[in-house]
Design an enzyme around this catalytic site. Structure first.
Site, PDB file in Angstrom:
ATOM      1  N   THR A 101      62.896  63.351 -11.052  1.00  8.01           N
ATOM      2  CA  THR A 101      61.788  62.517 -10.364  1.00  8.01           C
ATOM      3  C   THR A 101      61.330  61.746 -11.300  1.00  8.01           C
ATOM      4  OG1 THR A 101      61.429  64.377  -9.050  1.00  8.01           O
ATOM      5  CG2 THR A 101      59.622  62.446  -9.049  1.00  8.01           C
ATOM      6  N   LYS A 177      61.800  59.315  -3.163  1.00  5.68           N
ATOM      7  CA  LYS A 177      61.293  60.664  -3.867  1.00  5.68           C
ATOM      8  C   LYS A 177      59.601  60.702  -3.937  1.00  5.68           C
ATOM      9  CE  LYS A 177      61.536  64.524  -5.786  1.00  5.68           C
ATOM     10  NZ  LYS A 177      61.473  65.947  -5.278  1.00  5.68           N
TER      11      LYS A 177
END
Length: 301
Positions: A101, A177
């Site tokens: 991420t 995300k």
């Protein structure tokens, strides 16, 4: 390059998530080389047949596809382009599947470095906790060049229950995300406020949770995170508060860049900041819900 079990695979980053992903690739029969800064974390994989490399460059040297799963942008950049980074070993035509991420711009910049090297980056951030990763039940978002995504697709099938593609622009999956992590945080804050109001009105938190998650909020996120919030029990740790605070910081940075007011994101970021300041690393990030109870004059049960 054909997509088959003949692909040589490398995996870099063996935290809770990375270890689960690498284990599933090994169980699926892919030849696997692994690297982790703390080499002892690779012991179980080595015992199962993986080869341990001494650096990211060495791990990538014979790889057709190399996966990375690390904590933040700086770590990803260093292990990709640093002095011993994977680009120093990755063969021409190989693929880097970036599962971390990170900011969309980070993968865009790394994709440019790959292009100069003759290799390709595919963004593939994942949704799910370590237990979902171990059970190959992750949801995966992808973006990047079509041919590289096609080659890596069978590998991703081993790791998750579904892959959703967001086009050729490599930063797109990372935007998804960040949006997803913000939505999770907003849901946690909403449940914390609702359950606290119910409790102070004389109702049981778990009673209210049972009603909503079996009726109008019968969704996986409300069921899983809602259980933690209703019982005020925040173990096991899926992700530490500091890690998701980093993600919300990326959300706010992206929002500022695109002139998107996100007041809820600021609330979640502040709640996570307060939780990190309390220095409780052994609780899940959803424990920021406790700040709502505390502000309402309720202590943890």
């Amino acid at each position: 390059m054909t997509a088959s079990k003949n692909l040589n695979v490398a995996f870099i980053g063996l935290g809770q998530m990375g270890l689960a992903l690498a284990t599933n690739l090994l169980k699926a029969g892919y030849p696997l080389t692994v690297y982790n800064r703390t080499a002892s974390k690779a012991a179980d994989l080595v015992a199962q047949g993986a080869r341990l490399a001494a650096s990211p460059a060495e791990a990538a040297r014979h790889a057709d596809v190399v996966f990375t799963m690390v904590t933040d942008d700086a770590a990803l950049t260093d292990l990709t382009t640093g002095p011993e980074g994977l680009l120093h070993g990755l063969p021409k035509g190989a693929i880097h599947v970036s599962c971390s991420t990170v900011a969309p711009d980070t993968n865009r910049q790394l994709a440019e470095a790959h292009a100069k090297h003759g290799t390709t980056l595919v963004a593939a951030p994942v949704f799910g906790k370590p237990d979902a990763a171990a059970a190959a039940k992750l949801w995966i978002a992808t973006s990047g060049p079509a041919a590289a995504k096609s080659t890596s697709a069978p590998l991703l099938t081993v790791l998750g229950q579904g892959t959703h593609d967001f086009g050729d622009e490599v930063g797109a999956a990372n935007v998804v995300k960040l949006c997803g992590n913000f939505m999770l945080g907003a849901a946690i804050e909403a449940m914390a406020e609702a359950f606290t109001l119910a409790q102070k009105s004389g109702l049981g938190r778990e009673q209210v949770y049972d009603f909503f998650t079996s009726t109008i909020f019968a969704a996986p996120v409300y069921k899983s995170y809602g259980k933690l919030i209703a019982t005020e029990h925040y173990q096991p740790v899926g992700a530490a508060p500091a890690i998701i605070r980093k993600d919300l910081k990326l959300v706010l940075r992206e929002a500022q860049e695109h002139l998107v007011p996100m007041p809820f994101a600021n609330i979640v970021f502040d709640q996570l900041s307060a939780t990190v300041a309390l220095n409780k690393p052994d609780v899940d990030w959803a424990s920021f819900a406790e700040r709502v109870s505390e502000n309402a004059g309720l202590g943890k049960r």
